[in-house]
Design an enzyme around this catalytic site. Structure first.
Site, mmCIF file in Angstrom:
data_model
loop_
_atom_site.group_PDB
_atom_site.id
_atom_site.type_symbol
_atom_site.label_atom_id
_atom_site.label_comp_id
_atom_site.label_asym_id
_atom_site.label_seq_id
_atom_site.Cartn_x
_atom_site.Cartn_y
_atom_site.Cartn_z
ATOM 1 N N HIS A 96 0.826 -1.215 0.000
ATOM 2 C CA HIS A 96 0.000 0.000 0.000
ATOM 3 C C HIS A 96 0.863 1.269 0.000
ATOM 4 C CE1 HIS A 96 -3.585 -2.438 0.540
ATOM 5 N NE2 HIS A 96 -3.016 -3.041 1.562
ATOM 6 N N ASP A 270 -5.703 2.135 4.567
ATOM 7 C CA ASP A 270 -4.327 1.780 4.229
ATOM 8 C C ASP A 270 -3.931 2.263 2.837
ATOM 9 O OD1 ASP A 270 -5.858 -0.062 2.860
ATOM 10 O OD2 ASP A 270 -5.087 -1.808 3.922
#
Length: 369
Positions: A96, A270
């Site tokens: 991420h 995230d």
């Protein structure tokens, strides 16, 4: 290939990158596997279970990183782990990166190759490793949301399913993909009133056909979102743009119009979050409040059901791990879907959405042999 599985150190992260059954497949393919002591303990997997299939157990992450070439994790590396990364390492995990310039630059500085579970594609262009974790996060979002709406846990004290003669709680879900559809299933299952907002009409149509008129579906437009969130008891952010930072769909001014005591769960946190007031939190300290609205911003929700999550993740990742171990990074370069998983290659960003998120250069993914 020499492969290492360190113990996860993120707050309340009890998953482990591979089950013993997964390790057995690697060993039978001729690879050497090292596992950090107690790495599987949180998921109910003992060191002896790993030893029984041919893994070697080492006492520390430092020792493990020193021994291996391919590092398999669940979540992004923290600072102490980044310190162990070297140019010879290939890191395979959820990254991420679009939400963290600090992590991106640290991986670049290490010189390693970093492959992200969340951007690797199969032959159909799907995201096979992200899908099961998205499903788990979506199911848990409603379960956790119901928990934090209870008065004893600081909530407004409502039962989402209601009772005869008492209105049901209203769950509003932004996004109709893996997270959103799983959240819809659970929210309707407990009897809540459910509205899902999405920009993919085909996804909304599939949900409507599956759940019928019990579900309200709305096209994603700013004024539609603004009016709908006012009525939400539980607002779930489930918007994901492949490998990129999530678009902000709910502004701070919209949050200020929500009911006092309403709860926001931004599962896209995230990737930066799709709700402006969102910020990352931890399982140890999950909730904060803005304008009377409570926010839950935990970035590793599936970590609290580690047995389910670890087995689901292994089923998804193992075929790709075997191909990577058998063929090396060059095998990744030859496979278009696998190549899309590479975010950093020998210290250079190769995934355009990550580069764009941070204003950094993006280099073509080519062999550096």
């Amino acid at each position: 290939m020499k492969i290492g599985i360190p113990k996860e150190i993120k707050d309340h992260e009890f998953r482990v990158a591979l089950t013993p059954e997964g390790v057995d497949e690697l060993v039978r393919n001729g690879h050497e596997v090292w596992v950090e002591a107690t790495a599987g303990e949180g998921a109910g997997l003992s060191d002896d279970a790993y030893r029984a299939v041919g893994a070697r157990v080492v006492s520390s992450a430092e020792e493990l990183f020193d021994l291996v070439e391919l590092v398999l994790k669940v979540k992004e590396p923290l600072a102490s782990e980044i310190a162990y990364l070297q140019p010879r390492h290939t890191l395979f995990t959820f990254l991420h990166l679009a939400s963290s310039k600090t992590l991106t630059e640290a991986l670049m500085k290490s010189g390693c190759t970093a492959i992200a579970y969340e951007t690797m594609e199969d032959e159909r262009g799907h995201l096979p490793m992200l899908q099961p974790m998205s499903q788990i996060a979506g199911k848990l979002a409603v379960q956790i949301g119901a928990h934090y709406l209870e008065r004893t846990h600081g909530g407004k004290g409502i039962l989402l399913g209601g009772l005869p003669g008492v209105s049901r709680g209203h769950v509003v879900i932004l996004g109709a993909g893996g997270v959103g559809s799983s959240a819809v299933e659970i929210a309707l299952g407990i009897g809540a009133r459910v509205t899902v907002i999405g920009n993919d009409i085909s996804q909304l149509q599939r949900l409507q056909e599956r759940f019928g008129n019990n579900l309200t579906t709305l096209a994603s437009q700013r004024l539609v979102i603004a009016e709908t969130v006012k009525r939400a008891d539980l607002l779930i952010g489930a918007v994901m743009v492949r490998g990129a930072k999530s678009p902000v769909l709910v502004s701070g001014s919209m949050v200020a119009t929500m009911k006092t005591g309403a709860l926001i769960m931004d599962i896209a946190v995230d990737q930066g979050g799709c709700i402006e007031t969102t910020r990352p939190t931890t399982h140890a300290d999950p909730i904060f409040e803005i304008d009377g609205v409570r926010h839950y911003g935990v970035t590793n929700i599936p970590g609290i059901v580690p047995q389910t999550s670890t087995y689901a993740l292994t089923h998804a990742t193992l075929p790709f791990i075997v191909r990577l171990a058998n063929g090396g990074v060059e095998a990744v370069l030859r496979d278009q879907g696998m190549a899309r998983g590479v975010n950093v290659f020998h210290g250079a960003i190769t995934y355009s959405a990550v580069a764009e998120a941070h204003g950094l250069p993006c280099e073509p993914l080519v062999s550096k042999k």
